[in-house]
Design an enzyme around this catalytic site. Structure first.
Site, PDB file in Angstrom:
ATOM      1  N   ASP A  24       0.716  -1.942  -0.196  1.00 29.74           N
ATOM      2  CA  ASP A  24      -0.004   0.120  -0.011  1.00 29.74           C
ATOM      3  C   ASP A  24       1.200   1.204   0.340  1.00 29.74           C
ATOM      4  OD1 ASP A  24      -2.251  -1.032  -0.025  1.00 29.74           O
ATOM      5  OD2 ASP A  24      -2.235  -1.807   2.219  1.00 29.74           O
ATOM      6  N   SER A 164      -2.547  -9.099   6.857  1.00 25.08           N
ATOM      7  CA  SER A 164      -3.693  -8.228   6.124  1.00 25.08           C
ATOM      8  C   SER A 164      -4.619  -7.830   7.341  1.00 25.08           C
ATOM      9  CB  SER A 164      -3.957  -8.955   5.077  1.00 25.08           C
ATOM     10  OG  SER A 164      -2.983  -9.427   4.112  1.00 25.08           O
TER      11      SER A 164
END
Ligand SMILES: *[C@@H]1O[C@H](CO)[C@@H](O)[C@H](O)[C@H]1NC(C)=O
Ligand SMILES: *[C@@H]1O[C@H](CO)[C@@H](O)[C@H](O)[C@H]1NC(C)=O
Ligand SMILES: *[C@@H]1O[C@H](CO)[C@@H](O)[C@H](O)[C@H]1NC(C)=O
Ligand SMILES: *[C@@H]1O[C@H](CO)[C@@H](O)[C@H](O)[C@H]1NC(C)=O
Length: 322
Positions: A24, A164
């Site tokens: 990200d 995650s």
């Protein structure tokens, strides 16, 4: 005073060298919270992460074409067009960005940043994430940048863990990093440190923290402000990648509009169990159905079909192969 000495001793005993990355981008709140908390746990953390958002790039290995400068702005314009293609925070030599894919960031860390700037210290663990959004099941295993960068660590012989979170909002750390205990990024970071420190504690005098060719995939449910039932400290459940609720993509054509859209489907092929403990729940099932539970799966990068299947297929290919 005595207590302080005890804590210092503890952190020295477990101080490990960790390479941290994500997909990200280096400015994401989740990775900055993880960096902060791993350091606070006493570890030497070297972070090398993409300058831009690289979700869904899988294992693609892309490095900067223009090594002297960025050709477009980074995520949240934190580094802009014309800045160097890699570098570190002005006030922290351990936080690096790189204009490449997640797998390339891990390699850049191992092959450039660590030899050149950190006396080539031996990395004890490669950590990726926590990703903004979960990565459960076989489809995301190959699609996710977080998973693929973790696999690159494993390919290179390092123990590696992918984390995650279910908080998928892409947030800039300068807006969102705080010490609010209900901030999902802070809870994700605590979960990450729990797993990492459990592994190091179990490692004892062994040279490796996980067997060669093996990695972990950890998926954290909705927590803190994202949680409907005050989930702040999910329990850990051992899981497998394949199984119920694992999905993949299909395309639906709309006769009226002439457009196509994606539909997730749940084929039986993703529930097969050819390896591992078939009684374990799938990570997808845990994230869908269990309350306040984090799924941890062990994977191997020996992708060959098992012996029974290999022999069956060999029969099908004989006499073409011998
Ligand atoms: C850094 O260490 C690794 C082994 O840990 C070695 O393979 C590599 O050649 C070293 N790199 C440099 C630049 O010294
Ligand atoms: C999502 O992230 C943006 C950018 O950092 C932030 O302004 C916004 O409040 C966040 N939204 C939620 C629902 O967390
Ligand atoms: C969650 O916690 C808050 C504050 O402690 C409380 O007001 C609320 O009722 C709780 N919600 C649920 C669903 O338990
Ligand atoms: C198909 O497209 C039409 C026209 O745009 C739309 O009204 C309809 O909801 C769509 N159907 C589905 C199943 O998405």
């Amino acid at each position: 005073m005595k207590l302080l000495g005890f804590f210092l001793l503890l952190s020295v005993v477990f101080a490990k060298n960790i390479l941290l990355s994500n997909d990200d981008g280096w400015a994401a709140t989740n990775i900055r919270a993880a960096y902060r908390d791993l350091k606070e746990a006493g570890h030497n953390v070297i972070m090398v992460a993409p300058v831009a958002q690289r979700s869904g790039w899988g294992g693609r290995f892309q490095i900067p074409e223009e090594t002297d400068k960025l050709v477009s702005n980074g995520e949240f314009d934190y580094k802009v067009k014309g800045d160097p293609a890699w570098g570190h925070e002005d006030d922290d030599m351990n936080i690096w960005y790189f204009n490449g894919t997640p797998s390339a960031c891990v390699a850049f860390g191992l092959d450039y940043v660590i030899p050149k700037h950190f006396s080539n210290v031996t990395i004890d663990l490669v950590v990726n994430g926590p990703n903004e959004g979960i990565n459960v099941g076989p489809m995301l295993y190959t699609l996710s940048g977080t998973m693929s960068a973790t696999c690159l660590g494993v390919y290179r012989g390092y123990p590696a863990v992918a984390f995650s979170g279910s908080n998928s909002n892409n947030s800039f750390f300068k807006d969102s990093l705080d010490d609010d205990p209900l901030n999902p990024s802070n809870i994700n970071a605590k979960q990450l440190v729990s797993v990492v420190d459990q592994l190091f504690e179990a490692q004892g005098v062994n040279s490796r923290v996980l067997p060669l060719g093996v990695g972990l995939n950890v998926n954290i449910p909705k927590v803190g402000y994202d949680s409907d039932y005050n989930c702040t400290s999910p329990k850990f459940v051992y899981s497998r990648l394949n199984g119920l609720d694992s999905d993949t993509s299909s395309i639906v054509y709309n006769e009226t509009s002439g457009y196509v859209h994606v539909k997730y489907i749940y084929p039986e092929s993703l529930t097969i169990c050819y390896a591992g403990d078939c009684t374990l729940p799938s990570e997808a099932l845990i994230l869908e159905e269990y309350k306040c539970s984090t799924a941890i799966s062990a994977f191997q990068v020996d992708y060959d079909a098992n012996l029974v299947l290999q022999n069956q297929v060999k029969g099908l290919l004989t006499p073409l192969v011998s």
